[in-house]
Design an enzyme around this catalytic site. Structure first.
Site, mmCIF file in Angstrom:
data_model
loop_
_atom_site.group_PDB
_atom_site.id
_atom_site.type_symbol
_atom_site.label_atom_id
_atom_site.label_comp_id
_atom_site.label_asym_id
_atom_site.label_seq_id
_atom_site.Cartn_x
_atom_site.Cartn_y
_atom_site.Cartn_z
ATOM 1 N N LYS A 22 0.861 -1.200 0.000
ATOM 2 C CA LYS A 22 0.000 0.000 0.000
ATOM 3 C C LYS A 22 0.897 1.250 0.000
ATOM 4 O O LYS A 22 0.676 2.179 -0.784
ATOM 5 C CB LYS A 22 -0.880 -0.002 1.239
ATOM 6 C CG LYS A 22 -1.515 1.331 1.577
ATOM 7 C CD LYS A 22 -2.400 1.274 2.802
ATOM 8 C CE LYS A 22 -1.704 1.530 4.076
ATOM 9 N NZ LYS A 22 -1.406 2.934 4.404
ATOM 10 N N ASN A 23 1.931 1.252 0.836
ATOM 11 C CA ASN A 23 2.729 2.473 1.032
ATOM 12 C C ASN A 23 3.768 2.716 -0.050
ATOM 13 O O ASN A 23 4.408 3.765 -0.057
ATOM 14 C CB ASN A 23 3.362 2.466 2.424
ATOM 15 C CG ASN A 23 2.296 2.669 3.504
ATOM 16 O OD1 ASN A 23 1.143 2.953 3.187
ATOM 17 N ND2 ASN A 23 2.677 2.484 4.750
ATOM 18 N N CYS A 116 -5.332 12.373 12.347
ATOM 19 C CA CYS A 116 -6.026 11.073 12.381
ATOM 20 C C CYS A 116 -5.811 10.524 13.787
ATOM 21 O O CYS A 116 -5.228 11.170 14.646
ATOM 22 C CB CYS A 116 -5.453 10.134 11.317
ATOM 23 S SG CYS A 116 -3.803 9.615 11.707
ATOM 24 N N ARG A 121 -0.375 14.717 12.542
ATOM 25 C CA ARG A 121 0.102 14.449 11.175
ATOM 26 C C ARG A 121 0.259 15.749 10.371
ATOM 27 O O ARG A 121 -0.365 15.964 9.355
ATOM 28 C CB ARG A 121 -0.859 13.498 10.449
ATOM 29 C CG ARG A 121 -1.254 12.248 11.207
ATOM 30 C CD ARG A 121 -0.141 11.236 11.386
ATOM 31 N NE ARG A 121 0.337 10.634 10.168
ATOM 32 C CZ ARG A 121 -0.204 9.559 9.574
ATOM 33 N NH1 ARG A 121 -1.277 9.020 10.096
ATOM 34 N NH2 ARG A 121 0.303 9.047 8.467
ATOM 35 N N ASP A 305 4.688 0.886 12.146
ATOM 36 C CA ASP A 305 3.465 0.233 11.643
ATOM 37 C C ASP A 305 3.338 -1.204 12.122
ATOM 38 O O ASP A 305 2.328 -1.854 11.851
ATOM 39 C CB ASP A 305 3.451 0.252 10.105
ATOM 40 C CG ASP A 305 3.285 1.662 9.588
ATOM 41 O OD1 ASP A 305 3.478 1.878 8.382
ATOM 42 O OD2 ASP A 305 2.985 2.550 10.403
ATOM 43 N N ARG A 397 -8.565 -0.635 4.869
ATOM 44 C CA ARG A 397 -7.732 0.377 4.198
ATOM 45 C C ARG A 397 -6.400 -0.205 3.776
ATOM 46 O O ARG A 397 -5.786 0.266 2.826
ATOM 47 C CB ARG A 397 -7.479 1.561 5.149
ATOM 48 C CG ARG A 397 -8.697 2.380 5.444
ATOM 49 C CD ARG A 397 -8.342 3.623 6.216
ATOM 50 N NE ARG A 397 -7.170 4.264 5.592
ATOM 51 C CZ ARG A 397 -6.490 5.244 6.184
ATOM 52 N NH1 ARG A 397 -6.835 5.662 7.374
ATOM 53 N NH2 ARG A 397 -5.455 5.799 5.581
HETATM 54 C C1 EPZ Z 1 4.148 7.183 6.313
HETATM 55 O O1 EPZ Z 1 3.330 8.199 6.874
HETATM 56 C C2 EPZ Z 1 3.273 5.942 6.228
HETATM 57 N N1 EPZ Z 1 2.134 6.205 5.344
HETATM 58 C C3 EPZ Z 1 2.773 5.567 7.627
HETATM 59 O O2 EPZ Z 1 2.038 4.355 7.500
HETATM 60 C C4 EPZ Z 1 3.993 5.288 8.515
HETATM 61 O O3 EPZ Z 1 3.545 5.013 9.823
HETATM 62 C C5 EPZ Z 1 4.900 6.534 8.527
HETATM 63 O O4 EPZ Z 1 5.272 6.890 7.168
HETATM 64 C C6 EPZ Z 1 6.179 6.299 9.320
HETATM 65 O O5 EPZ Z 1 6.873 5.232 8.776
HETATM 66 C C7 EPZ Z 1 2.316 6.079 4.020
HETATM 67 O O6 EPZ Z 1 3.398 5.784 3.545
HETATM 68 C C8 EPZ Z 1 1.114 6.343 3.158
HETATM 69 P P1 EPZ Z 1 6.133 10.647 8.307
HETATM 70 P P2 EPZ Z 1 3.847 9.740 6.855
HETATM 71 O O7 EPZ Z 1 6.025 11.901 7.489
HETATM 72 O O8 EPZ Z 1 4.589 10.009 5.600
HETATM 73 C C9 EPZ Z 1 5.963 14.003 11.675
HETATM 74 C C10 EPZ Z 1 0.184 2.972 7.732
HETATM 75 O O9 EPZ Z 1 -0.213 2.397 8.750
HETATM 76 N N2 EPZ Z 1 5.849 14.948 10.554
HETATM 77 O O10 EPZ Z 1 7.366 9.810 8.174
HETATM 78 O O11 EPZ Z 1 2.700 10.610 7.196
HETATM 79 C C11 EPZ Z 1 4.736 13.106 11.778
HETATM 80 O O12 EPZ Z 1 3.717 13.731 12.508
HETATM 81 C C12 EPZ Z 1 0.628 4.406 7.800
HETATM 82 O O13 EPZ Z 1 0.310 2.429 6.603
HETATM 83 C C13 EPZ Z 1 5.897 16.302 10.832
HETATM 84 O O14 EPZ Z 1 6.021 16.713 11.980
HETATM 85 O O15 EPZ Z 1 4.869 9.721 8.080
HETATM 86 C C14 EPZ Z 1 5.288 11.885 12.485
HETATM 87 O O16 EPZ Z 1 5.337 12.146 13.880
HETATM 88 C C15 EPZ Z 1 0.317 5.019 9.164
HETATM 89 N N3 EPZ Z 1 5.786 17.192 9.799
HETATM 90 C C16 EPZ Z 1 6.719 11.787 11.946
HETATM 91 O O17 EPZ Z 1 7.035 13.087 11.420
HETATM 92 C C17 EPZ Z 1 5.656 16.772 8.493
HETATM 93 O O18 EPZ Z 1 5.591 17.633 7.580
HETATM 94 C C18 EPZ Z 1 6.883 10.761 10.829
HETATM 95 O O19 EPZ Z 1 5.921 11.059 9.848
HETATM 96 C C19 EPZ Z 1 5.614 15.385 8.239
HETATM 97 C C20 EPZ Z 1 5.729 14.488 9.287
#
Ligand code: EPZ
Length: 417
Positions: A22-23, A116, A121, A305, A397
């Site tokens: 998915k990711n 969420c 996020r 995850d 999902r």
């Molecule tokens: C991706 O989410 C994945 N989703 C998530 O999987 C996964 O948990 C996550 O990466 C971490 O590995 C997809 O790939 C579609 P991040 P993403 O940006 O990109 C903070 C699932 O279950 N952050 O690496 O949203 C954020 O809040 C999903 O399949 C900021 O502060 O994750 C988090 O605390 C859930 N500002 C941390 O960084 C930003 O602009 C990591 O988030 C972006 C992120």
């Protein structure tokens, strides 16, 4: 709303075929917007988030059709730049269309994804980095109005924090930028490597120049290609944990063991017997499950995850375990439901103290987010009797045919409306 009835306790035995990631599929689908030709994608998982991303592409003017198991995306006439709230709100990865729309048109209006269950996020890292490529932003009524009237110009950018989505958005945006872009402190999840392989196959000029550094030299256009996305390592990890949890004996097929070596090492440490070959892993769960101290971290660390899933396994360990969630600020939504099944988990900030030697009891349960919902299924597999899991749209999902796959390895499970 649909529910899942799961009758435990069962030792899982047999083979499970892992679906496409998915990711990896989500950023690759978004990146098809760069193209004005036909792109064929194979091995996309049939899960809700992929359906939502395809609907989002259609709302932008993409023409998509399934040919057998493959999806053909034709963006030759795609010219809309407005990604609406009603699609982005259900799937945060909608923000990933921002980069390609800016690359192609120099402007975009994309709904902010909003938070969420697992956290606020934000997308501040995405926006700050895109502004270094010359993008001007305005946030109005929950939308990002983005504009780069002179087109994107390459720059050197170091991410302040490792972010999967921000890394993906910037790599895609930089593909058409004038000159070259160097991104540092990138996330290096396998799904990002898969996205880069897809972009290179389309004709983008991208090179990893360090462990977390990448160089993108802008090109003018990309080719018509077909591409098969990688396997879903989180789905694979979930079923590996299910086998360790139920003293099962499973063959997990269609995987690349080297990509999940952290997870395999953790399961060996816990006491499971693991044998790997080219594209499959054989796992035998043992009665004795050793306790662990574990924290989640960006790849190649232990994935957030799989945190909810490993927590269920550690409830069965011979001693107390500690889990530290270092990625998201509120990813313990599954704890309350697991405690209702007899677990004794105490959370303090981003730490969870997990008591061992637990026997889960069946219960009526409520799913809250994608990975929390699958942890309830795992606990139900070991609880003698019938558990009912509500709001399984969360599960749909990200897990393709979960009942079918579990039924095939001996689980009594059914979906009820
Ligand atoms: C991706 O989410 C994945 N989703 C998530 O999987 C996964 O948990 C996550 O990466 C971490 O590995 C997809 O790939 C579609 P991040 P993403 O940006 O990109 C903070 C699932 O279950 N952050 O690496 O949203 C954020 O809040 C999903 O399949 C900021 O502060 O994750 C988090 O605390 C859930 N500002 C941390 O960084 C930003 O602009 C990591 O988030 C972006 C992120």
């Amino acid at each position: 709303m649909q529910k899942l009835e799961v009758f435990g306790a069962k030792k899982l035995k047999g083979q499970i075929y892992i679906s496409g990631s998915k990711n990896a599929s989500l950023p690759i689908l978004a990146a098809t917007l760069l193209s004005r030709k036909e792109i064929t994608l194979k091995n996309l998982p049939k899960v809700k988030d992929i359906e939502t991303m395809i609907n989002l592409l259609q709302s932008l003017g993409s023409i998509t059709k399934f040919e057998g198991q493959s999806l053909v995306v034709d963006n030759s006439k795609q010219k809309k730049i407005f990604a609406s709230y009603n699609l982005v709100k259900t799937m945060r990865a909608g923000i990933l269309v921002l980069g390609p729309l800016l690359a192609k048109f120099g402007n975009a209006k994309v709904s902010l994804p909003g938070g969420c269950a697992i956290g606020t996020r934000p997308v501040d890292i995405h926006l700050k980095a895109l502004s270094k490529l010359g993008v001007k932003f305005q946030i109005l009524n929950g939308y990002v109005y983005a504009n780069a009237s002179k087109g994107l110009v390459g720059a050197n950018i170091t991410f302040p924090k490792i972010s999967v989505g921000a890394t993906e958005n910037l790599i895609i945006a930089a593909c058409f930028a004038k000159g070259s872009t160097i991104l540092k402190n990138c996330a290096i999840e396998p799904e990002i490597k898969d996205l880069v392989n897809f972009l290179i196959k389309m004709g983008c000029k991208i090179k990893w120049i360090g462990k977390r550094s990448i160089k993108i030299s802008g090109v003018k256009e990309v080719k018509e290609i077909s591409y098969s996305v990688m396997f879903d390592r989180i789905e694979a990890g979930t079923y590996l944990i299910a086998a360790a949890l139920t003293e099962g004996n499973l063959q997990i097929k269609n995987v690349i063991p080297n990509i999940i070596k952290t997870e395999l090492n953790i399961l060996k440490k816990i006491g499971a017997k693991i044998k790997v070959s080219r594209n499959k892993v054989n796992i035998i769960g043992k009665k004795k499950i050793k306790s662990l101290k574990i924290k989640t971290s960006p790849y190649p660390g232990f994935p957030t995850d799989l945190q909810a899933q490993i927590m269920v396994l550690l409830c069965k360990a011979n001693k107390k375990s500690i889990i530290r969630e270092d990625i998201f600020e509120n990813r313990f939504m599954h704890v309350a439901e697991l405690n209702r099944m007899g677990a004794q988990i105490l959370t303090k900030g981003n730490k969870a103290l997990v008591k061992g030697n637990i026997n889960f009891v069946p219960a009526e349960l409520m799913a809250t987010d994608l990975r929390a919902s699958v942890s309830l299924v795992l606990a139900a597999l070991t609880a003698k009797g019938k558990s009912v899991i509500n709001r399984i749209y969360h599960l749909d999902r990200g897990y393709e045919n979960i009942e079918k796959k579990l039924k095939k390895v001996g689980v009594k499970i059914r979906r009820i409306n």
